[in-house]
Design a protein around this motif. Structure first.
Motif, mmCIF file in Angstrom:
data_model
loop_
_atom_site.group_PDB
_atom_site.id
_atom_site.type_symbol
_atom_site.label_atom_id
_atom_site.label_comp_id
_atom_site.label_asym_id
_atom_site.label_seq_id
_atom_site.Cartn_x
_atom_site.Cartn_y
_atom_site.Cartn_z
ATOM 1 N N ASP A 16 0.926 -1.154 0.078
ATOM 2 C CA ASP A 16 0.133 0.033 0.142
ATOM 3 C C ASP A 16 0.887 1.310 0.082
ATOM 4 O O ASP A 16 0.607 2.256 -0.645
ATOM 5 C CB ASP A 16 -1.116 -0.067 1.013
ATOM 6 C CG ASP A 16 -2.022 -1.034 1.068
ATOM 7 O OD1 ASP A 16 -2.265 -1.652 0.012
ATOM 8 O OD2 ASP A 16 -2.746 -1.250 1.922
ATOM 9 N N ASP A 49 2.273 1.678 -3.321
ATOM 10 C CA ASP A 49 1.396 2.201 -4.448
ATOM 11 C C ASP A 49 1.043 3.773 -4.035
ATOM 12 O O ASP A 49 1.032 4.515 -5.084
ATOM 13 C CB ASP A 49 0.066 1.184 -4.341
ATOM 14 C CG ASP A 49 0.131 -0.074 -4.633
ATOM 15 O OD1 ASP A 49 1.056 -0.419 -5.497
ATOM 16 O OD2 ASP A 49 -0.621 -1.060 -4.340
ATOM 17 N N ALA A 50 1.042 4.096 -2.958
ATOM 18 C CA ALA A 50 0.730 5.640 -2.695
ATOM 19 C C ALA A 50 1.808 6.270 -3.090
ATOM 20 O O ALA A 50 1.464 7.464 -3.842
ATOM 21 C CB ALA A 50 0.499 5.736 -1.204
ATOM 22 N N GLU A 96 1.628 6.641 -6.870
ATOM 23 C CA GLU A 96 0.630 7.323 -7.415
ATOM 24 C C GLU A 96 1.200 8.883 -7.139
ATOM 25 O O GLU A 96 0.879 9.882 -7.934
ATOM 26 C CB GLU A 96 -0.716 7.227 -6.660
ATOM 27 C CG GLU A 96 -1.889 7.804 -6.989
ATOM 28 C CD GLU A 96 -2.335 7.929 -8.334
ATOM 29 O OE1 GLU A 96 -2.885 8.703 -8.955
ATOM 30 O OE2 GLU A 96 -1.826 6.605 -8.982
ATOM 31 N N THR A 97 1.782 9.320 -6.137
ATOM 32 C CA THR A 97 2.163 10.594 -5.760
ATOM 33 C C THR A 97 3.128 11.120 -6.761
ATOM 34 O O THR A 97 3.092 12.046 -7.318
ATOM 35 C CB THR A 97 2.762 10.628 -4.525
ATOM 36 O OG1 THR A 97 1.901 10.411 -3.597
ATOM 37 C CG2 THR A 97 3.526 12.115 -4.134
ATOM 38 N N ARG A 110 3.600 9.793 -9.996
ATOM 39 C CA ARG A 110 2.833 9.809 -11.099
ATOM 40 C C ARG A 110 2.083 11.167 -11.364
ATOM 41 O O ARG A 110 2.188 11.848 -12.339
ATOM 42 C CB ARG A 110 1.758 8.557 -11.361
ATOM 43 C CG ARG A 110 2.393 7.149 -11.592
ATOM 44 C CD ARG A 110 1.350 6.316 -11.976
ATOM 45 N NE ARG A 110 2.073 5.199 -12.202
ATOM 46 C CZ ARG A 110 1.215 3.922 -12.038
ATOM 47 N NH1 ARG A 110 0.120 3.817 -11.727
ATOM 48 N NH2 ARG A 110 1.858 2.769 -12.417
ATOM 49 N N GLN A 111 1.435 11.483 -10.275
ATOM 50 C CA GLN A 111 0.689 12.764 -10.405
ATOM 51 C C GLN A 111 1.782 13.966 -10.463
ATOM 52 O O GLN A 111 1.439 15.093 -11.281
ATOM 53 C CB GLN A 111 -0.197 13.101 -8.984
ATOM 54 C CG GLN A 111 -1.316 12.057 -8.861
ATOM 55 C CD GLN A 111 -2.223 12.429 -7.500
ATOM 56 O OE1 GLN A 111 -1.879 13.239 -6.863
ATOM 57 N NE2 GLN A 111 -3.293 11.590 -7.435
ATOM 58 N N HIS A 165 -0.992 10.828 -15.658
ATOM 59 C CA HIS A 165 -2.345 10.218 -15.733
ATOM 60 C C HIS A 165 -3.063 10.384 -17.005
ATOM 61 O O HIS A 165 -2.876 10.866 -17.915
ATOM 62 C CB HIS A 165 -3.399 10.849 -14.513
ATOM 63 C CG HIS A 165 -2.947 10.414 -13.328
ATOM 64 N ND1 HIS A 165 -3.362 9.115 -12.730
ATOM 65 C CD2 HIS A 165 -2.138 10.765 -12.170
ATOM 66 C CE1 HIS A 165 -2.711 8.919 -11.519
ATOM 67 N NE2 HIS A 165 -2.013 10.018 -11.287
#
Length: 79
Positions: free
Chosen positions: A63, A66-67, A70-71, A73-74, A79
Motif C-alpha cells: 500500500d 502504491d501510494a 501514485e504521488t 505519477r501525479q 495520468h
C-alpha cells in the motif's frame, strides 16, 4: 572442543552450504524455465516479475509503495 572436532564440524557446515547452494541454483533454473515458458505463451515476463515481487510484500508495504507511485505519477502528470 578439539581441533579435529572443530574441523569436522566446519567441513560438515561447508558441505551442507554447498549442497543447498547447488539446490538453489537448480531451483533458480526452474524459475527461469517457467518465465521462459510464460513468455513463449505471450505473457510479459517483466510484469510477471513485478507481480511476484508485490505478492511477496506485506500488504501495508504494498500500500505504501502504491501510494508513493501514485504521488510520483501525479507530480509528473502521468495520468
Amino acid at each position: 572442543m578439539t581441533d579435529n572436532v572443530s574441523a569436522e564440524q566446519l567441513r560438515q557446515f561447508i558441505e551442507r552450504i554447498e549442497t543447498l547452494e547447488e539446490e538453489k541454483r537448480g531451483l533458480q533454473d526452474n524459475v527461469k524455465d517457467v518465465y521462459a515458458e510464460a513468455k513463449g505463451t505471450g505473457f510479459d515476463v517483466k510484469t510477471m516479475r513485478g507481480i511476484v515481487r508485490l505478492r511477496r510484500m506485506e500488504k501495508h508495504h504494498r500500500d505504501e509503495a502504491d501510494a508513493l507511485m501514485e504521488t510520483y505519477r501525479q507530480a509528473l502528470g502521468l495520468h
